[in-house]
Design an enzyme around this catalytic site. Structure first.
Site, PDB file in Angstrom:
ATOM      1  N   ASP A   3      54.558  -5.430  43.663  1.00 24.42           N
ATOM      2  CA  ASP A   3      53.637  -6.115  42.748  1.00 24.42           C
ATOM      3  C   ASP A   3      53.457  -7.570  43.150  1.00 24.42           C
ATOM      4  OD1 ASP A   3      52.905  -4.147  40.711  1.00 24.42           O
ATOM      5  OD2 ASP A   3      55.056  -4.071  40.322  1.00 24.42           O
ATOM      6  N   MET A  45      47.695  -8.156  42.402  1.00 24.20           N
ATOM      7  CA  MET A  45      47.181  -8.765  41.164  1.00 24.20           C
ATOM      8  C   MET A  45      46.836 -10.201  41.495  1.00 24.20           C
ATOM      9  SD  MET A  45      49.846  -6.969  38.576  1.00 24.20           S
ATOM     10  CE  MET A  45      50.905  -6.461  39.934  1.00 24.20           C
ATOM     11  N   ASP A  80      50.683   2.946  36.060  1.00 28.88           N
ATOM     12  CA  ASP A  80      51.552   1.784  36.243  1.00 28.88           C
ATOM     13  C   ASP A  80      51.734   1.068  34.915  1.00 28.88           C
ATOM     14  OD1 ASP A  80      52.905  -0.413  37.155  1.00 28.88           O
ATOM     15  OD2 ASP A  80      51.312  -1.149  38.467  1.00 28.88           O
ATOM     16  N   GLY A  81      52.969   1.105  34.411  1.00 28.40           N
ATOM     17  CA  GLY A  81      53.300   0.339  33.216  1.00 28.40           C
ATOM     18  C   GLY A  81      53.879   1.198  32.118  1.00 28.40           C
ATOM     19  N   MET A  89      51.628 -11.072  42.567  1.00 29.66           N
ATOM     20  CA  MET A  89      50.938 -11.828  41.506  1.00 29.66           C
ATOM     21  C   MET A  89      50.768 -13.274  41.945  1.00 29.66           C
ATOM     22  SD  MET A  89      52.874 -10.358  38.142  1.00 29.66           S
ATOM     23  CE  MET A  89      53.478  -8.656  38.061  1.00 29.66           C
ATOM     24  N   MET A 136      46.088   1.214  35.069  1.00 27.28           N
ATOM     25  CA  MET A 136      47.094   0.368  34.422  1.00 27.28           C
ATOM     26  C   MET A 136      47.336   0.887  33.006  1.00 27.28           C
ATOM     27  SD  MET A 136      48.095  -1.842  36.647  1.00 27.28           S
ATOM     28  CE  MET A 136      49.244  -2.631  35.518  1.00 27.28           C
ATOM     29  N   HIS A 194      56.613   0.564  45.351  1.00 19.84           N
ATOM     30  CA  HIS A 194      55.496  -0.195  44.752  1.00 19.84           C
ATOM     31  C   HIS A 194      55.841  -1.692  44.750  1.00 19.84           C
ATOM     32  CE1 HIS A 194      51.956  -0.387  42.084  1.00 19.84           C
ATOM     33  NE2 HIS A 194      52.625  -1.286  41.387  1.00 19.84           N
ATOM     34  N   SER A 247      61.107  -1.182  35.275  1.00 17.24           N
ATOM     35  CA  SER A 247      62.285  -1.418  34.441  1.00 17.24           C
ATOM     36  C   SER A 247      63.019  -0.119  34.110  1.00 17.24           C
ATOM     37  CB  SER A 247      61.874  -2.139  33.149  1.00 17.24           C
ATOM     38  OG  SER A 247      60.874  -1.420  32.467  1.00 17.24           O
ATOM     39  N   SER A 270      58.882   0.310  41.236  1.00 19.54           N
ATOM     40  CA  SER A 270      58.366  -1.054  41.398  1.00 19.54           C
ATOM     41  C   SER A 270      59.523  -2.005  41.588  1.00 19.54           C
ATOM     42  CB  SER A 270      57.565  -1.472  40.164  1.00 19.54           C
ATOM     43  OG  SER A 270      57.396  -2.875  40.180  1.00 19.54           O
ATOM     44  N   HIS A 317      50.337  -3.541  45.377  1.00 20.15           N
ATOM     45  CA  HIS A 317      49.426  -3.725  44.237  1.00 20.15           C
ATOM     46  C   HIS A 317      49.122  -5.209  44.127  1.00 20.15           C
ATOM     47  CE1 HIS A 317      49.088  -3.468  39.526  1.00 20.15           C
ATOM     48  NE2 HIS A 317      47.948  -3.803  40.094  1.00 20.15           N
ATOM     49  N   GLY A 328      56.766  -6.665  33.872  1.00 18.53           N
ATOM     50  CA  GLY A 328      57.467  -5.404  33.711  1.00 18.53           C
ATOM     51  C   GLY A 328      57.982  -5.283  32.285  1.00 18.53           C
ATOM     52  N   GLY A 329      58.400  -4.092  31.927  1.00 15.04           N
ATOM     53  CA  GLY A 329      59.090  -3.884  30.661  1.00 15.04           C
ATOM     54  C   GLY A 329      58.213  -3.801  29.426  1.00 15.04           C
TER      55      GLY A 329
HETATM   56  C1  DX5 Z   1      52.900  -4.831  35.918  1.00 11.79           C
HETATM   57  C2  DX5 Z   1      53.171  -4.231  37.269  1.00 11.79           C
HETATM   58  C3  DX5 Z   1      54.034  -3.051  37.224  1.00 11.79           C
HETATM   59  C4  DX5 Z   1      55.414  -3.275  36.661  1.00 11.79           C
HETATM   60  C5  DX5 Z   1      55.721  -2.064  35.839  1.00 11.79           C
HETATM   61  O1  DX5 Z   1      51.851  -5.712  35.994  1.00 11.79           O
HETATM   62  O2  DX5 Z   1      51.959  -3.852  37.915  1.00 11.79           O
HETATM   63  O3  DX5 Z   1      54.097  -2.380  38.479  1.00 11.79           O
HETATM   64  O4  DX5 Z   1      56.413  -3.453  37.608  1.00 11.79           O
HETATM   65  O5  DX5 Z   1      56.898  -2.300  35.176  1.00 11.79           O
HETATM   66  P1  DX5 Z   1      57.480  -1.286  34.098  1.00 11.79           P
HETATM   67  O6  DX5 Z   1      57.667   0.028  34.791  1.00 11.79           O
HETATM   68  O7  DX5 Z   1      58.732  -1.949  33.687  1.00 11.79           O
HETATM   69  O8  DX5 Z   1      56.447  -1.195  32.999  1.00 11.79           O
HETATM   70 ZN    ZN Z   2      52.051  -2.559  39.774  1.00  4.71          ZN
END
Ligand code: DX5
Ligand code: ZN
Length: 221
Positions: A38, A73, A176-177, A40, A141, A36, A199, A11, A71, A148-149
């Site tokens: 993301d 969101m 994812d996550g 938002m 999810m 990937h 992350s 990501s 993805h 992230g993180g």
């Molecule tokens: C969170 C995103 C993820 C995010 C995952 O809403 O959809 O794709 O980047 O991050 P990590 O791998 O750090 O959990």
């Molecule tokens: Zn994602």
């Protein structure tokens, strides 16, 4: 794209946006093929990240074999899927919670020549996957979307098992996550075959080594 193969899908959320192309290329040079992205909107989730312009810039910067896994969101994704397809997305994933028009939007994604993905937040039950016609990818999810993180939610492993039983082997199941070598291996055991990692790769001191460690743990190499 090999929906049945195992792929680690880094990501870009945790990458350095000023050096995005170079950072992604460095991982692609190691065999990574799925990136990937993301998106938002500040409504569906509180943060705002980027839109079609960044996807388009990545498309230009990366070789043709890069698969851009977008993805969304965002609220009412049906209003924006065309822009992301034009920007060069290969697959577009929408949230069950973001529109009342799931089938319409998924068909639209396919009509635009992209693979259609559907995803659910951790609190949303997996039965939604049985309510739509054709999807190429189911994204589970394993954190609350938006950042992230965060820490992996082990309660989602059962959902992965259920969805694999429901959808069979031809649909990619992406998680994812909070994915790292340990949690990634648990997801693989439960039936996932695409593994988003943000992350754990881009915040690691050595992103290339981190990519390989996850890929090995999930059986992607
Ligand atoms: C969170 C995103 C993820 C995010 C995952 O809403 O959809 O794709 O980047 O991050 P990590 O791998 O750090 O959990
Ligand atoms: Zn994602």
């Amino acid at each position: 794209m090999p929906l049945r193969e195992r792929h680690v899908t880094p990501s870009i959320l945790s990458a350095d946006f000023a050096k995005l192309g170079a950072h992604v290329q460095e991982i692609m040079d190691e065999g990574c093929r799925v990136i990937h992205c993301d998106v938002m909107d500040g409504h569906f989730v509180p943060p705002i990240t980027f839109g079609p312009m960044v996807v388009s810039a990545l498309r230009e910067a990366l070789p043709d074999e890069a698969y851009l896994d977008v993805h969304l969101m965002i609220e009412r994704p049906e209003r924006h899927v065309e822009a992301f397809a034009s920007a060069g997305a290969d697959g577009i994933t929408i949230h069950v919670e973001a529109t009342p028009h799931l089938d319409f939007t998924l068909s639209k994604i396919r009509d635009l020549g992209c693979k259609a993905g559907l995803t659910v937040c951790p609190g949303t039950p997996p039965e939604h996957f049985a309510q739509v016609q054709d999807i190429d990818l189911a994204l589970i999810m394993t954190v609350n979307p938006g950042w992230g993180g965060q820490a992996f939610m082990p309660g989602q492993l059962d959902k992965i098992r259920r969805v694999r039983e429901m959808l069979g082997p031809d649909v990619a199941i992406e998680v994812d996550g909070g994915v790292n070598p340990k949690t990634g291996a648990q997801c693989a055991e439960a039936g996932a075959n695409w593994f988003v990692a943000g992350s754990a790769i881009f915040n690691a001191p050595d992103p290339v080594a981190a990519y390989h460690a996850i890929a090995k743990a999930v059986g992607a190499e």
